[in-house]
Design a protein around this motif. Structure first.
Motif, short mmCIF file in Angstrom:
data_model
loop_
_atom_site.label_atom_id
_atom_site.label_comp_id
_atom_site.label_asym_id
_atom_site.label_seq_id
_atom_site.Cartn_x
_atom_site.Cartn_y
_atom_site.Cartn_z
N SER A 136 -8.27 -11.13 -1.54
CA SER A 136 -8.85 -10.91 -2.87
C SER A 136 -10.00 -11.88 -3.11
CB SER A 136 -7.79 -11.13 -3.95
OG SER A 136 -6.70 -10.27 -3.75
N PHE A 137 -9.87 -13.09 -2.60
CA PHE A 137 -10.88 -14.13 -2.82
C PHE A 137 -11.89 -14.17 -1.67
CE2 PHE A 137 -12.02 -18.75 -2.44
CZ PHE A 137 -12.71 -18.87 -3.64
N TRP A 138 -11.41 -14.07 -0.44
CA TRP A 138 -12.31 -14.23 0.71
C TRP A 138 -13.07 -12.94 1.07
CZ3 TRP A 138 -7.69 -16.98 3.38
CH2 TRP A 138 -7.70 -18.34 3.05
N SER A 139 -12.49 -11.79 0.75
CA SER A 139 -13.16 -10.54 1.10
C SER A 139 -13.34 -9.61 -0.09
CB SER A 139 -12.36 -9.79 2.18
OG SER A 139 -12.21 -10.59 3.34
N GLY A 140 -12.90 -10.05 -1.28
CA GLY A 140 -13.02 -9.20 -2.46
C GLY A 140 -12.18 -7.94 -2.37
N GLN A 141 -11.16 -7.93 -1.49
CA GLN A 141 -10.33 -6.74 -1.29
C GLN A 141 -8.88 -7.03 -1.63
OE1 GLN A 141 -11.27 -3.33 0.20
NE2 GLN A 141 -9.43 -3.15 -1.05
N SER A 142 -8.37 -6.40 -2.68
CA SER A 142 -6.94 -6.41 -2.99
C SER A 142 -6.37 -5.07 -2.52
CB SER A 142 -6.73 -6.59 -4.50
OG SER A 142 -7.42 -7.71 -4.98
N LEU A 143 -5.15 -4.76 -2.96
CA LEU A 143 -4.52 -3.44 -2.71
C LEU A 143 -4.70 -3.01 -1.25
CD1 LEU A 143 -3.01 -1.06 -4.08
CD2 LEU A 143 -5.22 -0.05 -4.59
N MET A 144 -4.30 -3.87 -0.33
CA MET A 144 -4.57 -3.58 1.09
C MET A 144 -3.57 -2.62 1.74
SD MET A 144 -6.03 -6.93 2.96
CE MET A 144 -7.23 -8.00 2.18
N GLY A 145 -2.40 -2.43 1.10
CA GLY A 145 -1.41 -1.53 1.70
C GLY A 145 -1.98 -0.18 2.07
N PRO A 146 -2.64 0.51 1.12
CA PRO A 146 -3.20 1.82 1.45
C PRO A 146 -4.27 1.78 2.56
CG PRO A 146 -3.03 1.55 -0.92
CD PRO A 146 -2.73 0.21 -0.32
N LEU A 147 -4.95 0.64 2.70
CA LEU A 147 -5.93 0.53 3.80
C LEU A 147 -5.22 0.63 5.14
CD1 LEU A 147 -8.37 -2.37 2.80
CD2 LEU A 147 -8.75 0.09 2.62
N VAL A 148 -4.02 0.05 5.22
CA VAL A 148 -3.25 0.12 6.47
C VAL A 148 -2.83 1.56 6.73
CG1 VAL A 148 -1.24 -0.76 7.71
CG2 VAL A 148 -2.38 -2.21 6.00
N ALA A 149 -2.34 2.21 5.67
CA ALA A 149 -1.89 3.60 5.81
C ALA A 149 -3.04 4.48 6.31
CB ALA A 149 -1.35 4.10 4.47
N GLU A 150 -4.21 4.28 5.73
CA GLU A 150 -5.37 5.05 6.16
C GLU A 150 -5.77 4.75 7.59
OE1 GLU A 150 -7.62 5.17 1.98
OE2 GLU A 150 -8.91 5.29 3.72
N ALA A 151 -5.68 3.46 7.94
CA ALA A 151 -6.12 3.05 9.29
C ALA A 151 -5.32 3.75 10.37
CB ALA A 151 -5.99 1.52 9.43
N ILE A 152 -4.05 4.06 10.08
CA ILE A 152 -3.23 4.71 11.10
C ILE A 152 -3.06 6.21 10.82
CG2 ILE A 152 -2.02 2.59 11.73
CD1 ILE A 152 0.38 3.58 10.06
N GLY A 153 -3.82 6.70 9.84
CA GLY A 153 -3.81 8.14 9.60
C GLY A 153 -2.54 8.67 8.95
N LEU A 154 -1.90 7.81 8.16
CA LEU A 154 -0.68 8.23 7.44
C LEU A 154 -0.88 7.91 5.96
CD1 LEU A 154 1.98 6.79 9.92
CD2 LEU A 154 1.49 9.21 9.56
N GLU A 155 -1.87 8.56 5.35
CA GLU A 155 -2.37 8.18 4.03
C GLU A 155 -1.32 8.20 2.93
OE1 GLU A 155 -3.88 10.14 6.10
OE2 GLU A 155 -5.87 9.30 6.42
N ASP A 156 -0.33 9.06 3.04
CA ASP A 156 0.57 9.23 1.90
C ASP A 156 1.82 8.35 1.92
OD1 ASP A 156 -1.16 10.94 0.75
OD2 ASP A 156 0.10 12.72 0.86
N LEU A 157 1.84 7.35 2.80
CA LEU A 157 3.01 6.46 2.84
C LEU A 157 3.02 5.51 1.65
CD1 LEU A 157 3.41 5.33 6.54
CD2 LEU A 157 4.58 7.16 5.31
N PRO A 158 4.23 5.18 1.15
CA PRO A 158 4.32 4.10 0.17
C PRO A 158 4.02 2.76 0.85
CG PRO A 158 6.52 4.87 0.78
CD PRO A 158 5.54 5.80 1.43
N THR A 159 3.28 1.92 0.15
CA THR A 159 2.87 0.63 0.72
C THR A 159 2.99 -0.46 -0.34
OG1 THR A 159 0.55 0.80 -0.01
CG2 THR A 159 1.10 1.79 2.13
N MET A 160 3.10 -1.68 0.10
CA MET A 160 3.00 -2.80 -0.82
C MET A 160 2.48 -4.02 -0.08
SD MET A 160 6.92 -4.03 -1.50
CE MET A 160 7.43 -2.38 -1.93
N ARG A 161 1.87 -4.90 -0.85
CA ARG A 161 1.41 -6.18 -0.29
C ARG A 161 2.34 -7.29 -0.76
NH1 ARG A 161 -3.29 -9.67 -3.05
NH2 ARG A 161 -3.06 -11.57 -1.84
N LEU A 162 2.70 -8.16 0.19
CA LEU A 162 3.49 -9.35 -0.11
C LEU A 162 2.61 -10.57 0.02
CD1 LEU A 162 6.57 -8.80 -0.55
CD2 LEU A 162 5.56 -7.13 0.99
#
Lengths: 386, 386
Positions: B54-80
């Motif tokens: 959030s601070f170093w790259s201006g990117q929060s909500l990264m869970g969905p980015l992972v889902a997209e990266a592996i082509g499984l867009e509709d998975l539930p995700t969360m960041r810890l």
């Protein structure tokens, strides 16, 4: 898995908080523990939601701050983040920690301090929940993205600008009856339509608020809830978590897959259908979002949500009251706390403690919390005890 | 609760990543899925750790980015997030999601992009994991806080500056045998002692690295693991999570309650004692931290950790090899990925796939991941199958 119950709730008044982040956390947490009427030493873990304190306050690792605030320094803690669904993600993790027998009693909470920052810094921090590389970096902000959704909705279902405004009118009216709400100001459709333009067709009155606030919930295993707590107990019937792509360019923006998937899971776990829900707190970051969400939740047919609102069907005395708290629009939207503040309202209604805004025959309530442009969604369903 | 197994592991080479955050996430996630030899559609949810994008790259909500990266867009995700324990917190949540029957197969992962930022910005972002109001705002940084711990340790147990340096020497030697490690450079005690001074007594060679990297683990219910996966399976025997106050002024800084509490839980769940552990990856953000941690884990008596290292008891051929990967010190420390990269190493060793750095008779391994100045700790214990 075993049953899980809410035994305590607490929240701050939303708006500009007159103290520090720590003060705000302490106030919400202490209220919830006091409401639960338990020995606080029964709490075994803390699940805490905060969206972007790392950017807005330079503070990460907030879990231990919560533990310190309530004088239980050695508890295990973690922070959850999923943009505007952050609070409900914390709730869901706490819920499962008890359901699976890991803990018997946990504190879940969330907080966000926002009003100390300027609008551009708030907007930049919020836009970190877009696909930054493809969206925020080329100027997209959440008002602009949800304005796209509104325009597309109008294209598909007809121009419901007046009906859409009624979501704001209704939420403002409800907030006037909620002492914790940030706004206590009645508005009408003309106020909304003639408000300061933000991103066509959205005016400032279509947009939720920038708020400070914290909200906390004490959860316990249902089998021990009434043995350890002197409060009015509310049971968790179901929880669902759905996801979807983060970026707006590749998805349906007038119906969110994340909501549909989360709803399917939550209704399935609870063994209920949409018509069994008596009332709901529904994510209304923008007026259009509330309309899309009440359709995706199955409360109204696709394309009929705006009309249902304008017909009064979601009003306090309607068939399915929505956002009796005032919603994100008028109660406030302190991001990390929002989902938990929704649950605070659902529990308050199920206990019959909502005073002037009490919904009649409120037996089963739902909270719906959306993160990003429909990228993650958590839905929980609750039932009061007779 | 049912058993949980690791069926796939993947990580990037640590150091300066030659692509974007998304590229780095995709590489680690695809490697883990490929290693698991499963149909990726079996994955039901994503638990993702990131400390401060959030601070170093201006990117929060990264869970969905992972889902997209592996082509499984509709998975539930969360960041810890739990500072430097972030990765293991994601692992723990994924572990419990399967243990309690919510999901059968999940992807856990973590990533951090750091090398694109200047040292002052990295230091500021890291210091957000202190009690900012009381510590970072008055100039405290993590090297200065852990230097306090080193000085206090010397006061209590004698000046072990030379022995302490051996932690770095040993980790550097191990990293030379790890192709994923950031540093491939042998050093000696004089190198450490004469390194650029950071905060007395710590020199730059006592400090872990600033790294980019991602690491991912595929988890499955043990009862289906060998039915769905063609990989060498490793079972999770125990998991523990402990906490302590965030601020340095009110606690013991030569022994961390968070580690002791997490260890008690993890050993208890596994039904094991410290002497049952064959090898471990132990949080070594600074040389002094590794020493304190191997004592708190029960591997050595209090005050004897530094000597144990200097006597070679934690070397690859010692009684209990520590940080065969090279550790945070020499393999690298991409914050959100670190705990998962530790698990990557433990699993690699338990599979017998560690090549030149393979530990003999590695049957039971442990990873220990610490967040903040001993404010949160996650420990997991693993066993290979014959």
């Amino acid at each position: 898995m075993r049953g899980v119950s809410v035994i305590g709730i607490g929240e701050t008044k939303m708006g500009k908080y007159p103290g520090t982040l720590k003060d705000m956390i302490r106030e919400g947490a202490e209220k919830a523990i006091s409401d639960a009427k338990i020995d606080k030493k029964l709490i075994e873990a803390i699940y805490f939601g905060n969206f972007n304190g790392s950017f807005w306050s330079g503070q990460s690792l907030m879990g231990p701050l919560v533990a310190e605030a309530i004088g239980l320094e050695d508890l295990p803690t973690m922070r959850l983040e999923g943009a505007c669904a952050t609070g409900s993600l914390a709730f869901r993790q706490g819920f499962y920690s008890i359901a699976c027998g890991l803990y018997d009693v946990v504190l879940v909470g969330g907080a966000e301090l926002m009003t100390h920052k300027s609008t551009p810094v708030i907007t930049e921090g919020l836009a970190s929940a877009t696909d930054v590389e493809l969206e925020a970096k080329v100027g997209a902000t959440f008002p602009s993205l949800f304005a796209l959704a509104a325009n597309r909705y109008f294209y598909e279902y007809g121009n419901v600008r007046e009906e859409m405004a009624m979501a704001a009118v209704q939420n403002h009216a409800n907030a006037c009856l909620n002492p914790d709400a940030q706004m206590h100001k009645r508005i009408d459709v003309d106020t909304v339509k003639n408000g300061f333009p933000v991103a066509y067709p959205l005016t400032v009155y279509d947009c939720s608020l920038v708020s400070d606030g914290s909200a906390f919930i004490v959860l316990a295993a249902s089998e021990i809830a009434d043995k350890i707590s002197g409060s009015k107990i509310v049971d968790v019937l179901g929880s669902g978590h759905g996801g979807s792509t983060i970026q707006v360019s590749t998805k349906n923006i007038t119906s969110f897959a994340a909501t549909r998937n989360a709803a399917k899971e939550a209704y399935g776990m609870a063994g209920l259908k949409p018509s069994d829900i008596d009332f709901a707190e529904v994510h209304d970051c923008f007026t259009i979002t509330q309309i899309i969400n009440i359709e995706d939740l199955g409360f109204f047919e696709k394309g009929r949500g705006a009309r249902a609102i304008s017909e009064g069907r979601t009003a306090l005395d309607g068939a399915i009251p929505i956002n009796s708290s005032g919603g994100l629009k008028a109660k406030g939207h302190p991001i990390g706390a929002t989902g938990l503040s929704q649950i605070f309202e659902v529990v308050t209604q199920l206990r019959g403690d909502a005073g002037e805004r009490q919904i009649k025959n409120a037996r089963i309530g739902l909270n719906h919390n959306l993160g990003g442009m429909g990228a993650t969604c958590v839905i929980n369903i609750f039932r009061g005890r007779e």
